[in-house]
Design an enzyme around this catalytic site. Structure first.
Site, PDB file in Angstrom:
ATOM      1  N   GLU A 169       0.863  -1.188   0.000  1.00  0.00           N
ATOM      2  CA  GLU A 169       0.000   0.000   0.000  1.00  0.00           C
ATOM      3  C   GLU A 169       0.892   1.228   0.000  1.00  0.00           C
ATOM      4  O   GLU A 169       1.863   1.296   0.761  1.00  0.00           O
ATOM      5  CB  GLU A 169      -0.899   0.004   1.236  1.00  0.00           C
ATOM      6  CG  GLU A 169      -1.741   1.266   1.383  1.00  0.00           C
ATOM      7  CD  GLU A 169      -2.635   1.234   2.619  1.00  0.00           C
ATOM      8  OE1 GLU A 169      -3.021   0.116   3.041  1.00  0.00           O
ATOM      9  OE2 GLU A 169      -2.937   2.300   3.175  1.00  0.00           O
ATOM     10  N   GLU A 174      -2.561  11.472   3.087  1.00  0.00           N
ATOM     11  CA  GLU A 174      -3.624  11.309   4.066  1.00  0.00           C
ATOM     12  C   GLU A 174      -3.602  12.511   4.993  1.00  0.00           C
ATOM     13  O   GLU A 174      -2.537  13.041   5.310  1.00  0.00           O
ATOM     14  CB  GLU A 174      -3.424  10.045   4.901  1.00  0.00           C
ATOM     15  CG  GLU A 174      -3.594   8.749   4.150  1.00  0.00           C
ATOM     16  CD  GLU A 174      -3.452   7.563   5.082  1.00  0.00           C
ATOM     17  OE1 GLU A 174      -4.488   6.937   5.388  1.00  0.00           O
ATOM     18  OE2 GLU A 174      -2.324   7.266   5.509  1.00  0.00           O
TER      19      GLU A 174
END
Length: 420
Positions: A169, A174
């Protein structure tokens, strides 16, 4: 790092079913045999994009995106139900995709904790586009507020067969609402997932909030590094060495995800200060081959010696030297169409931007200055753009440990370089 507080960011209920359906194989493009002079170098090729042009109120392009649905919590105890409704993901008619998190008014929507409190949207390209290596970027204006969690990220296309985190990932951006000034870039893989994810945070100067304007979030991904940047400023480089001997799983195609979560283990729940609706506005998402995804290779100079990062250190200001060729990562360089020459995700740099003969050549965080731009000529010189001088082995020496510098171009053997 703050990003390590989150558990995981995937869902068997959503992504895996998509991944196992029909993935488009990515074509890995690399340099061919020899490198041309800079004037003839290929321009970075855009391989996929969505500019979100279209009629206001229309859904995002189904030929590019799949809208996931459900309220399972997605491994993080998130509170939203992801819908495929245009009330949660729609074009605005001005070249943007708007992802909207709202308070839920549908009593029939069930989440892992009971009746869903919020709705939002999550889009992925698993069925339509995957790629290994290159540049992935998006221009986004993020939302704000306690418990709000926007993200622009990627998962490996083998998720459906090897599972998470073995598939890998890459979190390009974020943000958690309680940190309005900060975004995070992280990778997760086997042995470094969840709380052990590897990455860094980036904060805007002057205490500004990311929600106040659009910003460009990007990674430049090559076989030997992942480099994160915000608005062109590099803030983190990771290499296989940074996993501490654990498997580097960023060697195969990944797909893109955009989502706006509400609540979850990392951001916590919304509170009385959190206003709804909240919007994540995306101007564009683009992927390119980063100049045909240059392959890392050795640079050989006088006496067949290799250009080497001293001590295999990725620290800023590490000297560059000649060394016996070993094939290790300290001798693997990519020559990009932006003029940079990189190892460990950092740039070959003339110290202090000096134009003097004998200026030190070092490894330094890429910053876009001419001190880090080089022209590789048909005569096999590396000429620094800022100084208009040649990469030079000090004293025309081929001895192990000879330091590299810039010097007026003389055609000497200590200024001749070959790739591969």
């Amino acid at each position: 790092m703050a990003a390590a507080h989150r558990a995981r960011h995937w869902s068997f209920g959503g992504v895996v079913l998509v991944v196992t359906a029909a993935l488009v194989a990515a074509v890995l493009i690399s340099f061919s045999g020899s490198v041309a002079p800079r004037a003839d170098a290929a321009v970075a090729a855009q391989t996929w994009s969505d500019e979100f042009d279209g009629v206001a109120g229309h859904a995002p392009d189904g030929a590019k995106w799949t809208l996931e649905t459900g309220g399972s919590g997605f491994g993080n105890h998130e509170l939203q139900y992801y819908t495929n409704s245009t009330s949660n993901a729609a074009l605005d008619g001005q070249g943007h995709l708007v992802i909207t998190a709202r308070k839920n008014t549908d009593a029939g929507l069930g989440c892992w904790y009971g009746q869903c409190q919020y709705t939002s949207a999550r889009l992925n390209t698993a069925r339509t586009f995957t790629q290994a290596y290159g540049r992935f970027e998006a221009r986004i204006k993020i939302p704000r507020g306690q418990g709000i969690w926007p993200a622009f990220w990627m998962l490996g296309n083998d998720l459906g067969t090897v599972g998470w985190p073995n598939s890998g990932e890459i979190d390009i951006m974020e943000n958690i609402g309680r940190e309005p000034n900060t975004v995070h870039g992280t990778v997760h893989g086997p042995g470094y997932s969840g709380a052990g994810g590897l990455g860094a945070a980036y904060s805007l100067p002057g205490g500004r909030a990311f929600a106040d304007d659009f910003h460009v979030f990007a990674i430049d991904w090559s076989p030997n590094s992942i480099v994160w940047s915000v608005d062109g400023t590099t803030y983190k480089t990771l290499t296989p060495a940074d996993t501490g001997g654990k498997k580097w799983v960023f060697d195969h195609p990944f797909f893109i995800i955009l989502n706006l979560a509400v609540g979850g283990d990392w951001p916590g729940s919304p509170d009385g200060s959190t206003a709804f609706p909240q919007t994540m506005t995306v101007d564009y998402v683009r992927a390119s081959s980063s100049g045909s995804a240059p392959v890392a290779r050795p640079i050989r100079g006088i006496g067949g010696m290799c250009v080497d990062v001293a001590g295999a250190s990725s620290a800023d200001r590490t000297p560059i030297q000649l060394h016996n060729c070993t094939g290790n990562a300290a001798q693997q360089w990519t020559v990009g169409n932006d003029g940079t020459v990189r190892a460990f995700g950092k740039c070959l740099d003339v110290a202090g931007g000096s134009t003097a003969d004998g200026a030190i050549v070092q490894l330094y965080t890429c910053n876009g200055t001419n001190a880090q731009k080089w022209t590789y000529t048909a005569a096999h010189d590396f000429t620094n753009v800022g100084a208009n001088k040649c990469l030079d082995a000090k004293g025309n020496s081929s001895a192990d440990g000879t330091r590299l510098q810039t010097w007026r171009c003389t055609g000497a053997a200590g200024q001749k370089w070959t790739l591969g």
